[in-house]
Enzyme design. Structure first.
Site, PDB file in Angstrom:
ATOM      1  CE  LYS A 120     -87.609 -47.530  -7.368  1.00 43.05           C
ATOM      2  NZ  LYS A 120     -87.139 -46.201  -7.807  1.00 43.05           N
ATOM      3  CE  LYS A 161     -82.303 -47.119  -5.530  1.00 40.40           C
ATOM      4  NZ  LYS A 161     -82.366 -45.732  -5.998  1.00 40.40           N
TER       5      LYS A 161
HETATM    6  N1  CTP Z   1     -77.812 -38.359 -10.082  1.00 33.45           N
HETATM    7  C1  CTP Z   1     -76.814 -37.568 -10.676  1.00 33.45           C
HETATM    8  N2  CTP Z   1     -75.562 -37.549 -10.140  1.00 33.45           N
HETATM    9  C2  CTP Z   1     -75.274 -38.287  -9.041  1.00 33.45           C
HETATM   10  C3  CTP Z   1     -76.271 -39.083  -8.412  1.00 33.45           C
HETATM   11  C4  CTP Z   1     -77.544 -39.093  -8.966  1.00 33.45           C
HETATM   12  O1  CTP Z   1     -77.053 -36.897 -11.677  1.00 33.45           O
HETATM   13  N3  CTP Z   1     -74.039 -38.257  -8.567  1.00 33.45           N
HETATM   14  C5  CTP Z   1     -79.131 -38.407 -10.675  1.00 33.45           C
HETATM   15  C6  CTP Z   1     -79.537 -39.816 -11.114  1.00 33.45           C
HETATM   16  O2  CTP Z   1     -78.941 -40.146 -12.335  1.00 33.45           O
HETATM   17  C7  CTP Z   1     -81.040 -39.661 -11.200  1.00 33.45           C
HETATM   18  C8  CTP Z   1     -81.345 -38.650 -10.079  1.00 33.45           C
HETATM   19  O3  CTP Z   1     -80.105 -38.039  -9.724  1.00 33.45           O
HETATM   20  O4  CTP Z   1     -81.420 -39.101 -12.438  1.00 33.45           O
HETATM   21  C9  CTP Z   1     -81.985 -39.305  -8.876  1.00 33.45           C
HETATM   22  O5  CTP Z   1     -81.103 -40.316  -8.407  1.00 33.45           O
HETATM   23  P1  CTP Z   1     -81.623 -41.433  -7.400  1.00 33.45           P
HETATM   24  O6  CTP Z   1     -82.707 -42.205  -8.038  1.00 33.45           O
HETATM   25  O7  CTP Z   1     -81.990 -40.800  -6.125  1.00 33.45           O
HETATM   26  O8  CTP Z   1     -80.379 -42.357  -7.221  1.00 33.45           O
HETATM   27  P2  CTP Z   1     -78.831 -42.063  -6.779  1.00 33.45           P
HETATM   28  O9  CTP Z   1     -78.621 -40.843  -6.002  1.00 33.45           O
HETATM   29  O10 CTP Z   1     -78.013 -42.333  -7.989  1.00 33.45           O
HETATM   30  O11 CTP Z   1     -78.656 -43.169  -5.730  1.00 33.45           O
HETATM   31  P3  CTP Z   1     -77.985 -44.546  -5.896  1.00 33.45           P
HETATM   32  O12 CTP Z   1     -76.515 -44.270  -5.941  1.00 33.45           O
HETATM   33  O13 CTP Z   1     -78.390 -45.274  -4.672  1.00 33.45           O
HETATM   34  O14 CTP Z   1     -78.524 -45.128  -7.161  1.00 33.45           O
END
Ligand code: CTP
Length: 152
Positions: free
Chosen positions: A44, A46
Site C-alpha cells: 500500500k 505505507k
Molecule cells: N480512524 C478514525 N478516526 C481517526 C483515525 C482513524 O475513526 N481520527 C479509523 C479509520 O477510519 C479506520 C481505522 O481507524 O477505520 C484504522 O485507521 P488506520 O488504517 O490505522 O489509519 P489512520 O489512523 O487513519 O492513519 P492515517 O491517517 O495514516 O490514514
C-alpha cells in the site's frame, strides 16, 4: 450472535482508533479486526513505526476486540466475511463508498472519523520535532564553537 468486522493498520495507536473499535463493537456481539501486515502495508506504500506483531498485540488487548486476524491483501474481505459469518462490515468514513460491493454479503457501514487525530499527521509532527531538535543542537554547537574561537 451478530459479528462485526473491520480492517486497518492501527499504527501509533490513538484515541480515534479506540473510539471506532468501541463503536463497531457496540453494533454487535463480536468484533473481528484485520490488522494490516507489514508486507501488505509496503504494497500500500505505507511503512508503520510499530511492527505487525506489536500493532496486533495492542489491538488484541482491548476489551472491545474479540479476535485479531492478519490482513494480507485487498481480496480477503469476501472470504473473511463468509468464514467468520459476518453480519456487519464497518470502517471509517475516509473509506466512504469504497467497500459497497460487500453489500451483497453483509451490511456495510461507514462511521465518522474522530476529528483532528491521524497517524499520518502524528508522524509529520514527530518528524518536525526531530528537525527542530537537530537545528537546536546545531545552534548550540555553533555557539560553543564561536566561544572557543573568541577565546583563541
Ligand atoms: N480512524 C478514525 N478516526 C481517526 C483515525 C482513524 O475513526 N481520527 C479509523 C479509520 O477510519 C479506520 C481505522 O481507524 O477505520 C484504522 O485507521 P488506520 O488504517 O490505522 O489509519 P489512520 O489512523 O487513519 O492513519 P492515517 O491517517 O495514516 O490514514
Amino acid at each position: 450472535m451478530k459479528t462485526v468486522i473491520t480492517y486497518g493498520t492501527f499504527d501509533l495507536f490513538h484515541i480515534g482508533h479506540l473510539r471506532i473499535l468501541e463503536r463497531l463493537r457496540q453494533l454487535g456481539d463480536r468484533l473481528v479486526v484485520g490488522v494490516s501486515t507489514d508486507e501488505f502495508n509496503s504494497i500500500k506504500g505505507k511503512q508503520s513505526i510499530y511492527s505487525y506483531q506489536e500493532r496486533a498485540a495492542i489491538v488484541e488487548a482491548l476489551s472491545c476486540v474479540d479476535l485479531v486476524i492478519p490482513e494480507d491483501n485487498w481480496q480477503q474481505k469476501q472470504q473473511d466475511i463468509q468464514h467468520y459469518t459476518v453480519d456487519i462490515f464497518g470502517i471509517g468514513s475516509d473509506w466512504q463508498g469504497k467497500f459497497d460491493e460487500l453489500e451483497s454479503l453483509c451490511q456495510v457501514v461507514y462511521l465518522p472519523r474522530t476529528p483532528t487525530i491521524s497517524t499520518t499527521e502524528l508522524k509529520k509532527s514527530l518528524s518536525k520535532v526531530d528537525a527542530q531538535s537537530i537545528s537546536q543542537i546545531k545552534q548550540g554547537l555553533d555557539s560553543v564553537l564561536n566561544l572557543v574561537k573568541a577565546l583563541e
